[in-house]
Design an enzyme around this catalytic site. Structure first.
Site, mmCIF file in Angstrom:
data_model
loop_
_atom_site.group_PDB
_atom_site.id
_atom_site.type_symbol
_atom_site.label_atom_id
_atom_site.label_comp_id
_atom_site.label_asym_id
_atom_site.label_seq_id
_atom_site.Cartn_x
_atom_site.Cartn_y
_atom_site.Cartn_z
ATOM 1 N N SER A 117 0.829 -1.217 0.000
ATOM 2 C CA SER A 117 0.000 0.000 0.000
ATOM 3 C C SER A 117 0.854 1.255 0.000
ATOM 4 C CB SER A 117 -0.849 -0.015 1.271
ATOM 5 O OG SER A 117 -1.436 1.239 1.478
ATOM 6 N N TYR A 141 -1.821 0.360 9.993
ATOM 7 C CA TYR A 141 -2.053 -0.393 8.755
ATOM 8 C C TYR A 141 -0.808 -0.325 7.858
ATOM 9 C CZ TYR A 141 -3.599 -1.152 3.966
ATOM 10 O OH TYR A 141 -3.690 -1.579 2.661
ATOM 11 N N LYS A 145 2.086 -3.270 6.566
ATOM 12 C CA LYS A 145 2.455 -3.540 5.169
ATOM 13 C C LYS A 145 3.956 -3.379 4.982
ATOM 14 C CE LYS A 145 -1.569 -4.533 3.485
ATOM 15 N NZ LYS A 145 -1.844 -5.830 2.860
#
Ligand code: UDP
Length: 328
Positions: A117, A141, A145
């Site tokens: 991402s 988040y 990643k």
């Protein structure tokens, strides 16, 4: 025929990639716990309902089919939720990802395309963002990643795994043939939220109007899910050529503010859309715009649907036909 395990293949991007794999003569095998995915989104592709925490089921699946590579989507992907519940994100995105890698090693599979991402970058120093930009995520988040990308880089250096991490900017749009679309429950993504407001004559919250951007709202780079899907096939083919590890951005290179997106939705749908100016969502960087020059140069990727109007139109077509989503 090449068999490809697609974890999270029943999700929004995963299901579009499953369709593209089938179109290009691969045999996808979907492994998905259906917590957020939809069985109806993968048609007749072989399907195993399972969680990455279930090592036995995962191993059995990888041994039941002659799997040659894995495309790994299964993960939690909401910035706001990750700020509220970071442990959930470390468990589901890091720990379960490591389970997958462990089992792949055990059964001798050494190729993985990883769904990463733009959130790995954090607040950008310069726009557009290239892959050389420092990775300093501003939310859990993005942190998960980035950690997983580093695991993959390390495993490449030690000769254990070949990988391509695809750093998506904002995935949007829907299958232009109208078979697949976006159905998150609960929905939090901007474009479907605006559609809902348009259909229900309700209002959409604008999450922050005091950012350092021309109109004060966050700027994002929206990319059509079919263009994203195409990139996964190119990544797979690159890994089939031999030893390799890399990371690529995927965006259109055009930034649109939240207010601009709402305007384009209004134009495409012909509806007036009410807004409620609300507080910022913690963890959101002010602007994320990609340079995708590297994947164009190295893998020959090109967009078919670069325009925001087209992206929104394909999503709207699906949304109008499926106002309740997949109904499963
Ligand atoms: N956003 C918004 N209202 C909403 C949902 C999202 O203003 O109801 C904003 C959000 O703060 C972000 C942008 O829209 O700046 C895109 O958010 P989305 O959740 O679609 O994707 P993300 O950027 O988190 O991947």
């Amino acid at each position: 025929m090449s068999y490809i395990l697609v974890t999270g293949g029943a999700g929004f991007i995963g299901s579009h990639v499953v369709k593209e794999l089938l179109r290009q003569g691969y045999q996808p095998v979907v492994y998905d716990n259906l917590q957020t995915g939809h069985r109806k989104a993968i048609g007749d592709a072989p399907f195993v309902k399972g969680d990455l925490a279930d090592r036995e089921k995962l191993k059995e699946t990888l041994q039941s089919y002659p799997i040659q590579a894995v495309i790994h989507f299964a993960a939690d992907c909401l910035v706001g939720e990750s700020v509220e519940n970071p442990v959930k994100y470390f468990k589901n995105n890091v720990r379960k990802g490591i389970h997958l890698i462990e089992i792949m090693e055990e059964v001798g599979i050494n190729k993985i395309v990883f769904s990463s991402s733009a959130a790995v970058y954090g607040e950008p120093h310069e726009i557009p963002i290239t892959e050389e930009h420092p990775c300093l995520p501003t939310n859990p988040y993005g942190e998960t990643k980035w950690i997983f990308e580093r695991v993959l880089q390390t495993l490449f250096k030690t000769g254990k795994m070949n990988s391509i991490s695809l750093r998506y900017f904002n995935a949007a749009g829907a299958d232009p043939e109208g078979e697949l679309g976006e159905d998150h429950r609960p929905e939090t993504h901007l474009i479907p939220m605006v559609f809902r407001a348009a259909l229900n004559n309700s209002s959409v919250p604008i999450l922050g109007t005091d950012y350092d951007t021309p109109d004060g709202t966050c700027i994002r780079d929206y990319i059509h899910v079919s263009d994203l899907s195409h990139a996964h096939l190119l990544a797979l083919k690159k890994l089939e050529e031999g030893r390799f590890a890399g990371a690529y951005n995927l965006g259109n290179g055009n930034g649109y503010s939240v207010k601009e997106v709402i305007k384009v939705v209004s134009r495409v749908t012909g509806k007036r859309i009410g807004v409620i100016e609300s507080a910022r969502r913690p963890g959101d960087p002010s602007r994320l715009v990609a340079s995708s020059a590297k994947i164009k140069r190295e893998l020959g990727w090109a967009q078919k649907y670069p325009g925001l109007g087209t992206i929104i139109d394909t999503a709207w077509q699906w949304f109008c036909k499926h106002p309740e989503g997949y109904h499963d």
